[in-house]
Scaffold this motif. Structure first.
Motif, PDB file in Angstrom:
ATOM      1  N   LYS A 133       0.897  -1.131   0.040  1.00 52.10           N
ATOM      2  CA  LYS A 133      -0.051   0.069  -0.214  1.00 52.10           C
ATOM      3  C   LYS A 133       0.847   1.237  -0.059  1.00 52.10           C
ATOM      4  N   ASP A 134       1.965   1.132  -0.615  1.00 49.98           N
ATOM      5  CA  ASP A 134       2.834   2.506  -0.641  1.00 49.98           C
ATOM      6  C   ASP A 134       2.775   3.281  -1.971  1.00 49.98           C
ATOM      7  N   ARG A 135       1.759   2.846  -2.586  1.00 48.92           N
ATOM      8  CA  ARG A 135       1.434   3.486  -3.999  1.00 48.92           C
ATOM      9  C   ARG A 135       0.951   4.914  -3.909  1.00 48.92           C
ATOM     10  N   ASN A 136       1.150   5.867  -4.617  1.00 49.15           N
ATOM     11  CA  ASN A 136       0.602   7.407  -4.626  1.00 49.15           C
ATOM     12  C   ASN A 136      -0.533   7.564  -5.470  1.00 49.15           C
ATOM     13  N   LEU A 137      -0.886   6.180  -6.097  1.00 53.49           N
ATOM     14  CA  LEU A 137      -2.034   6.279  -7.031  1.00 53.49           C
ATOM     15  C   LEU A 137      -3.489   5.731  -6.241  1.00 53.49           C
ATOM     16  N   ASN A 138      -4.379   6.538  -6.417  1.00 57.08           N
ATOM     17  CA  ASN A 138      -5.584   6.131  -5.782  1.00 57.08           C
ATOM     18  C   ASN A 138      -6.675   4.974  -6.872  1.00 57.08           C
ATOM     19  N   CYS A 139      -5.904   3.754  -6.656  1.00 55.95           N
ATOM     20  CA  CYS A 139      -6.155   2.804  -7.751  1.00 55.95           C
ATOM     21  C   CYS A 139      -6.023   1.488  -7.151  1.00 55.95           C
ATOM     22  N   SER A 140      -7.462   0.825  -6.912  1.00 52.55           N
ATOM     23  CA  SER A 140      -7.409  -0.363  -6.237  1.00 52.55           C
ATOM     24  C   SER A 140      -6.665  -1.592  -6.949  1.00 52.55           C
ATOM     25  N   SER A 141      -6.476  -1.545  -8.158  1.00 51.02           N
ATOM     26  CA  SER A 141      -5.891  -2.535  -8.962  1.00 51.02           C
ATOM     27  C   SER A 141      -4.133  -2.775  -8.452  1.00 51.02           C
ATOM     28  N   PHE A 142      -3.598  -1.689  -8.054  1.00 49.09           N
ATOM     29  CA  PHE A 142      -2.105  -1.723  -7.449  1.00 49.09           C
ATOM     30  C   PHE A 142      -2.345  -2.650  -6.230  1.00 49.09           C
ATOM     31  N   LEU A 143      -3.321  -2.675  -5.370  1.00 45.56           N
ATOM     32  CA  LEU A 143      -3.190  -3.000  -4.057  1.00 45.56           C
ATOM     33  C   LEU A 143      -3.928  -4.559  -3.990  1.00 45.56           C
ATOM     34  N   SER A 144      -4.100  -5.242  -4.785  1.00 46.95           N
ATOM     35  CA  SER A 144      -4.638  -6.603  -4.757  1.00 46.95           C
ATOM     36  C   SER A 144      -4.528  -7.363  -5.760  1.00 46.95           C
ATOM     37  N   PHE A 145      -4.006  -8.472  -5.505  1.00 48.96           N
ATOM     38  CA  PHE A 145      -3.875  -9.597  -6.696  1.00 48.96           C
ATOM     39  C   PHE A 145      -5.162  -9.886  -7.462  1.00 48.96           C
ATOM     40  N   GLY A 146      -5.139  -9.630  -8.956  1.00 45.16           N
ATOM     41  CA  GLY A 146      -6.493 -10.200  -9.611  1.00 45.16           C
ATOM     42  C   GLY A 146      -7.325  -9.154  -9.738  1.00 45.16           C
ATOM     43  N   TRP A 147      -7.401  -8.015  -9.326  1.00 42.94           N
ATOM     44  CA  TRP A 147      -8.545  -6.843  -9.279  1.00 42.94           C
ATOM     45  C   TRP A 147      -8.977  -6.878 -10.691  1.00 42.94           C
ATOM     46  N   PRO A 148     -10.041  -6.879 -11.020  1.00 38.92           N
ATOM     47  CA  PRO A 148     -11.322  -6.552 -10.006  1.00 38.92           C
ATOM     48  C   PRO A 148     -11.876  -8.002  -9.380  1.00 38.92           C
ATOM     49  N   VAL A 149     -11.223  -9.388  -9.746  1.00 37.33           N
ATOM     50  CA  VAL A 149     -11.729 -10.312  -8.712  1.00 37.33           C
ATOM     51  C   VAL A 149     -11.336 -10.159  -7.433  1.00 37.33           C
ATOM     52  N   LYS A 150     -12.088 -10.743  -6.585  1.00 36.00           N
ATOM     53  CA  LYS A 150     -11.624 -10.527  -5.189  1.00 36.00           C
ATOM     54  C   LYS A 150     -11.316 -11.823  -4.513  1.00 36.00           C
ATOM     55  N   PHE A 151      -9.839 -11.527  -4.181  1.00 41.33           N
ATOM     56  CA  PHE A 151      -9.119 -12.831  -3.613  1.00 41.33           C
ATOM     57  C   PHE A 151      -8.592 -12.485  -2.317  1.00 41.33           C
ATOM     58  N   LYS A 152      -8.066 -13.531  -1.512  1.00 40.78           N
ATOM     59  CA  LYS A 152      -7.522 -13.372  -0.139  1.00 40.78           C
ATOM     60  C   LYS A 152      -6.414 -12.312  -0.314  1.00 40.78           C
ATOM     61  N   LYS A 153      -5.988 -11.956   1.017  1.00 43.43           N
ATOM     62  CA  LYS A 153      -4.863 -10.969   0.908  1.00 43.43           C
ATOM     63  C   LYS A 153      -3.334 -11.802   0.374  1.00 43.43           C
ATOM     64  N   ASN A 154      -3.378 -13.095   0.975  1.00 44.67           N
ATOM     65  CA  ASN A 154      -2.565 -13.942   0.538  1.00 44.67           C
ATOM     66  C   ASN A 154      -2.824 -15.184  -0.219  1.00 44.67           C
ATOM     67  N   GLY A 155      -1.934 -15.688  -1.034  1.00 42.14           N
ATOM     68  CA  GLY A 155      -2.625 -16.882  -1.933  1.00 42.14           C
ATOM     69  C   GLY A 155      -1.301 -17.851  -2.290  1.00 42.14           C
ATOM     70  N   PRO A 156      -1.761 -18.596  -3.299  1.00 44.52           N
ATOM     71  CA  PRO A 156      -0.611 -19.714  -3.569  1.00 44.52           C
ATOM     72  C   PRO A 156       0.617 -18.670  -4.373  1.00 44.52           C
TER      73      PRO A 156
END
Length: 211
Positions: A133-156
């Motif tokens: 979460k150190d990005r200066n961009l207001n963009c959810s795609s940088f903060l989670s894997f596979g956005w916009p699909v909702k996955f857990k914080k950690n995965g395989p």
């Protein structure tokens, strides 16, 4: 409302380059320099260097931009020389294609949720995503894997934070997977995110059909 049929296609450039199966004893870090305050890079580069030293892997960085600031930033790390970097000019078609050829030779690539990381995954290459979460961009795609699909914080094949033990464990896990098990995991996630089809065959057929 527009009624239409949607086709999940992926990157056009990525599909120009044929996948190379032969791997070198190489770990690649895909730079996201300049998209945040670079605090993640400051933490992760020393960790990756130690992992490479421990596992006899060569370390390579694919630069995001051809700027002196970015090059000097990575050269400031102990153990990083210019030979550790693939310096590509941003938005350059030729250099973008070179990136695909380079990551194809690596045993594994690590990225901070970059497009090139997803393209690498679509090529069947072993990839670890680290989402911070150190990005200066207001963009959810940088903060989670596979956005916009909702996955857990950690995965395989992804982590939600920078932690040496977790990164070492996840790299070991991905690298030691049998090929058939890796392909099963890779296909499970790429089918909803990004795909690969050499020479864009299906798209060309569709274009020719209506041209």
């Amino acid at each position: 409302m527009i009624k239409t049929k949607t086709i999940c296609h992926g990157s056009l450039k990525n599909k120009i380059i044929k996948i190379k199966e032969k791997k070198k004893n190489l770990l690649v870090f895909i730079s996201s320099y300049g998209l945040g305050n670079n605090s993640t890079e400051l933490k992760i580069i020393p960790i990756l260097l130690k992992y490479c030293l421990k596992n006899n892997l060569k370390f390579l960085i694919i630069n995001r931009m051809k700027t002196k600031k970015e090059i000097d930033f990575y050269l400031s790390f102990k153990g990083i020389l210019k030979k550790n970097m693939i310096i590509r000019k941003n938005y350059s078609h030729t250099n973008q294609l070179l990136s695909y050829k380079v990551i194809d030779t690596a045993k594994i690539a690590i990225c901070l949720n970059s497009t090139l990381g997803y393209e690498n995954l679509s090529r069947g290459n072993r990839t670890l995503f680290i989402n911070t979460k150190d990005r200066n961009l207001n963009c959810s795609s940088f903060l989670s894997f596979g956005w916009p699909v909702k996955f857990k914080k950690n995965g395989p094949l992804w982590l939600g934070s920078v932690n040496r033990s977790n990164i070492f464990y996840k790299l070991d896990y991905i690298l030691k997977l049998k090929s058939f098990k890796w392909k099963k995991i890779q296909k499970k996630y790429t089918k909803n995110i990004i795909n690969y089809e050499y020479k864009n065959t299906s798209l060309l057929k569709l274009i020719n059909k209506y041209s």
